[in-house]
Design a protein around this motif. Structure first.
Motif, short mmCIF file in Angstrom:
data_model
loop_
_atom_site.label_atom_id
_atom_site.label_comp_id
_atom_site.label_asym_id
_atom_site.label_seq_id
_atom_site.Cartn_x
_atom_site.Cartn_y
_atom_site.Cartn_z
N HIS A 264 1.47 6.36 9.29
CA HIS A 264 2.66 5.55 9.58
C HIS A 264 2.90 5.50 11.10
N GLU A 265 2.87 6.68 11.73
CA GLU A 265 3.09 6.74 13.18
C GLU A 265 2.01 5.95 13.93
N HIS A 268 2.66 2.31 14.16
CA HIS A 268 3.52 1.89 15.28
C HIS A 268 2.69 1.60 16.53
N GLU A 339 9.34 -0.72 10.85
CA GLU A 339 9.15 0.43 9.96
C GLU A 339 8.42 0.02 8.68
N HIS A 383 15.96 2.64 10.65
CA HIS A 383 15.02 2.71 9.53
C HIS A 383 15.70 2.13 8.28
ZN LIG Z 1 8.40 4.82 11.93
#
Ligand SMILES: [Zn+2]
Length: 395
Positions: A264-265, A268, A339, A383
């Protein structure tokens, strides 16, 4: 002017109260319904925590308003009368540091309550760490504040259209602090130890190499000395990344879940969200400098204040929460969209199931309620609520 400014601030307060009122009512109603995502005990606990939080923030909002009125009606005048004799840069910087320090003193009781009372089931911090944290942050604020104020006031006194230059300096300093944060500032507060688990290390390397990034070391940070929250982040510019895992994360998640969170990171990064965020903060900062750099002298004189450089900066501090509040719906919408996209990426790089169970564990440990009233989401959430994230993930 005093009445107009107080009224503007008061309207901001009313809107905030209205949002909190709706949020509390929403959560109370939701608690009567079937628990969503979390099990019954966790759901109830998170709901209770959310309501305490909202009530606490409401009291804090009133207090901030009182503090604002104190400054604007006589505090600033009083301080200026006693401190500014020659209107030198040094006097102005001292003036600003004192205003910040007094504000800080007034917020200590709230911070103490938030740390040791309110979050009783989340925080793990002891008194020694707390006091050390306070001393270190004060020290850093004085160092960076002095440098920043000196530079900006010098620019104000010496350059035409100072606000453009002021913005450029402020923006550069913000980027600089972000750059040195993982390697210089964060270690002042926490201990970083290289990850010992060889297998996990090589799994993380593999994850990074898929998007042509290199690891600049995987570190475990002793976040558990403050609270139970779980987190992980990547630091550093360029192609080599410093990977930081909270020890809480390591103790709670399985390898699959951990890699999904890192995925997930990584999402980004791949989507350039970091650059987008820098641009977004840059643009609101520019708007703020444009506003405060062009306040007419009559603005200050009608408040019985001097139109000096330090007073302009104080106004910036006192009124910026309102501008940021109005900005938040735009920034929040962008962030929530990012997100969802990062979740998609994390699910692809590991699996939907792994990310879903990681998100659930995160919510459980952070005691975050999985639902929220739409007004709260619009104004405060970077988020999306957990229920929406999981729904989107499982589509
Ligand atoms: Zn995030």
């Amino acid at each position: 002017m005093l009445i107009l400014i107080s009224f503007i601030y008061f309207s901001y307060l009313i809107i905030k109260l209205y949002i909190s009122y709706n949020e509390i009512r929403f959560v109370k109603n939701a608690l009567f319904l079937k628990p969503q995502i979390l099990d019954e005990k966790e759901y109830k606990k998170a709901g209770k925590y959310k309501i305490i939080n909202e009530k606490f923030n409401t009291i804090k909002t009133f207090f901030d308003y009182a503090l604002f009125l104190m400054w604007i009606s006589w505090g600033l005048k009083f301080l200026e009368k006693n401190l500014i004799k020659e209107d030198s840069i040094l006097e102005s910087v001292t003036f600003l540091l004192i205003v910040l320090f007094i504000n800080y003193l007034f917020t200590i009781p709230f911070d103490l309550y938030a740390t040791f009372k309110k979050e009783i089931e989340i925080t793990t911090i002891d008194k020694k760490t707390y006091i050390l944290d306070q001393v270190k942050s004060l020290g850093l604020t004085v160092i960076f504040g002095t440098v920043l104020f000196f530079t900006i006031i010098w620019i104000m006194k010496n350059l035409p259209s100072w606000w453009i230059w002021g913005f450029l300096v402020m923006f550069s300093i913000t980027i600089f602090i972000n750059m040195i944060y993982p390697t210089i500032i964060a270690p002042i507060f926490n201990k970083f130890t290289p990850l010992e688990d060889k297998e996990l290390n090589s799994n993380i390397e593999k994850l990074l190499s898929r998007v042509k990034l290199k690891s600049d070391g995987v570190f475990v940070v002793d976040a558990s000395k403050r609270d139970k929250r779980l987190n992980a982040y990547f630091g550093g510019l360029g192609n080599s990344k410093r990977v930081v895992l909270y020890d809480t994360l390591l103790n709670t998640l399985s390898v699959d879940e951990l890699l999904a969170v890192l995925g997930h990171e990584l999402g980004h990064f791949v989507h350039k969200d970091i650059v987008k965020n820098i641009f977004a903060s840059g643009s609101i900062l520019f708007i703020m400098f444009a506003i405060f750099g062009n306040l007419p002298d009559t603005f200050f004189s009608s408040l019985n204040l001097s139109s000096s450089s330090h007073m302009t900066i104080v106004m910036f501090f006192l009124l910026s929460p309102i501008i940021l509040f109005l900005w938040m719906p735009i920034f929040g919408a962008m962030s929530r969209k990012n997100e969802y996209k990062a979740d998609e990426y994390g699910a692809k790089s590991q699996s939907k199931e792994a990310l879903k169970s990681a998100l659930l564990k995160l919510a459980k440990e952070n005691s975050s309620f999985p639902l929220s009233h739409h007004l709260s989401i619009i104004f405060y959430h970077t988020h999306p609520p957990l229920v929406d994230r999981v729904k989107r993930l499982m589509q």
